[in-house]
Design a protein around this motif. Structure first.
Motif, short mmCIF file in Angstrom:
data_model
loop_
_atom_site.label_atom_id
_atom_site.label_comp_id
_atom_site.label_asym_id
_atom_site.label_seq_id
_atom_site.Cartn_x
_atom_site.Cartn_y
_atom_site.Cartn_z
N UNK A 290 -34.65 37.35 55.61
CA UNK A 290 -34.51 36.63 54.37
C UNK A 290 -33.05 36.21 54.15
N UNK A 291 -32.13 37.08 54.55
CA UNK A 291 -30.71 36.79 54.39
C UNK A 291 -30.30 35.59 55.24
N UNK A 292 -30.88 35.51 56.44
CA UNK A 292 -30.59 34.38 57.33
C UNK A 292 -31.10 33.06 56.73
N UNK A 293 -32.26 33.13 56.08
CA UNK A 293 -32.84 31.95 55.44
C UNK A 293 -31.92 31.44 54.32
N UNK A 294 -31.41 32.35 53.51
CA UNK A 294 -30.52 31.98 52.41
C UNK A 294 -29.23 31.37 52.97
N UNK A 295 -28.71 31.94 54.07
CA UNK A 295 -27.51 31.39 54.70
C UNK A 295 -27.76 29.97 55.22
N UNK A 296 -28.94 29.75 55.78
CA UNK A 296 -29.29 28.42 56.27
C UNK A 296 -29.32 27.41 55.13
N UNK A 297 -29.91 27.79 54.02
CA UNK A 297 -29.96 26.91 52.85
C UNK A 297 -28.55 26.59 52.36
N UNK A 298 -27.68 27.59 52.33
CA UNK A 298 -26.29 27.37 51.91
C UNK A 298 -25.58 26.40 52.86
N UNK A 299 -25.84 26.55 54.15
CA UNK A 299 -25.22 25.67 55.14
C UNK A 299 -25.71 24.23 55.01
N UNK A 300 -27.00 24.08 54.70
CA UNK A 300 -27.55 22.74 54.49
C UNK A 300 -26.87 22.08 53.30
N UNK A 301 -26.65 22.83 52.26
CA UNK A 301 -26.02 22.29 51.06
C UNK A 301 -24.57 21.88 51.32
N UNK A 302 -23.91 22.54 52.26
CA UNK A 302 -22.51 22.23 52.56
C UNK A 302 -22.35 20.93 53.35
N UNK A 303 -23.33 20.57 54.15
CA UNK A 303 -23.25 19.35 54.97
C UNK A 303 -23.71 18.17 54.12
N UNK A 304 -22.78 17.30 53.77
CA UNK A 304 -23.06 16.23 52.81
C UNK A 304 -24.13 15.25 53.30
N UNK A 305 -24.05 14.83 54.57
CA UNK A 305 -25.04 13.87 55.09
C UNK A 305 -26.44 14.46 55.09
N UNK A 306 -26.56 15.71 55.50
CA UNK A 306 -27.87 16.37 55.54
C UNK A 306 -28.42 16.55 54.13
N UNK A 307 -27.54 16.94 53.21
CA UNK A 307 -27.96 17.10 51.81
C UNK A 307 -28.46 15.77 51.24
N UNK A 308 -27.74 14.68 51.53
CA UNK A 308 -28.15 13.36 51.03
C UNK A 308 -29.50 12.95 51.62
N UNK A 309 -29.70 13.22 52.91
CA UNK A 309 -30.97 12.87 53.54
C UNK A 309 -32.14 13.66 52.95
N UNK A 310 -31.91 14.94 52.70
CA UNK A 310 -32.97 15.78 52.12
C UNK A 310 -33.30 15.31 50.71
N UNK A 311 -32.29 15.02 49.90
CA UNK A 311 -32.53 14.55 48.53
C UNK A 311 -33.22 13.19 48.53
N UNK A 312 -32.85 12.32 49.46
CA UNK A 312 -33.49 11.01 49.58
C UNK A 312 -34.98 11.19 49.91
N UNK A 313 -35.26 12.06 50.88
CA UNK A 313 -36.65 12.33 51.28
C UNK A 313 -37.44 12.90 50.11
N UNK A 314 -36.87 13.85 49.39
CA UNK A 314 -37.56 14.44 48.24
C UNK A 314 -37.81 13.40 47.15
N UNK A 315 -36.86 12.48 46.95
CA UNK A 315 -37.04 11.42 45.97
C UNK A 315 -38.19 10.50 46.32
#
Length: 194
Positions: free
Chosen positions: A1-26
């Motif tokens: 579970x700790x690794x999963x939370x770290x992965x989510x934090x890392x995704x949030x740190x990468x701006x391009x990946x975060x933008x792509x995920x938010x675009x997809x969710x939109x």
């Protein structure tokens, strides 16, 4: 579970990946909201007969892939299935017809031509499928009479499918993953509780 939370934090740190995920969710949000917009000229309170027919058999399968839009007479009732049907036909033609075999070997230009043919074939399928779907809507649920209802609703259903197809292409271009597959998956997940 700790690794999963770290992965989510890392995704949030990468701006391009975060933008792509938010675009997809939109885009997924737009798709799900459109699945609840009922066709003009249909009384949603009178759709019990359609909903009971769409809970079993082939109609149940179509309702599952469209995320419940089929049984609610939504503008996205046909979902992405006409495009999938056209894509399968074009792939089968690629095995049997030399012209399509040549297009498949041409690389990017051939792929663009095949995509164009698939879109046109989708329109052809919609010309048949949209009026066929309207025969499933009970007469007591129709507010508008006869030919005008059939013509306007067929146009809206075709436009809805083309819009969903466009949403899928936008996810593929600017979001994460294959947009068409993601839209199908979201439709199936939306029907899981039922």
């Amino acid at each position: 579970m700790k690794k999963f939370i770290e992965t989510i934090k890392n995704i949030y740190k990468i701006e391009d990946l975060r933008a792509r995920i938010l675009y997809t969710l939109g885009i997924i949000l737009v798709y799900r909201l459109g699945s609840h917009v009922v066709l003009p000229g249909v009384n949603p309170n009178e759709l019990q007969a359609l909903q009971s027919r769409a809970s079993q058999g082939v109609l149940g399968l179509l309702d599952m892939f469209s995320g419940g839009a089929f049984s609610h007479a939504s503008i996205f009732a046909l979902g992405i299935m006409p495009y999938i049907s056209a894509s399968i036909v074009v792939q089968l033609l690629g095995m049997a017809v030399p012209y399509f075999q040549r297009l498949q070997r041409e690389g990017e230009s051939g792929r663009r031509k095949i995509n164009q043919i698939t879109r046109y074939l989708t329109l052809g399928i919609l010309i048949v499928q949209a009026p066929s779907y309207l025969t499933q809507i009970p007469l007591e649920a129709r507010v508008l009479p006869g030919f005008f209802f059939a013509l306007s609703s067929s146009w809206i259903l075709a436009t809805g499918t083309i819009f969903v197809m466009w949403l899928g292409e936008k996810i593929t271009d600017k979001g994460i993953g294959n947009g068409i597959s993601l839209i199908i998956m979201i439709g199936i997940i939306a029907r899981m509780p039922f």
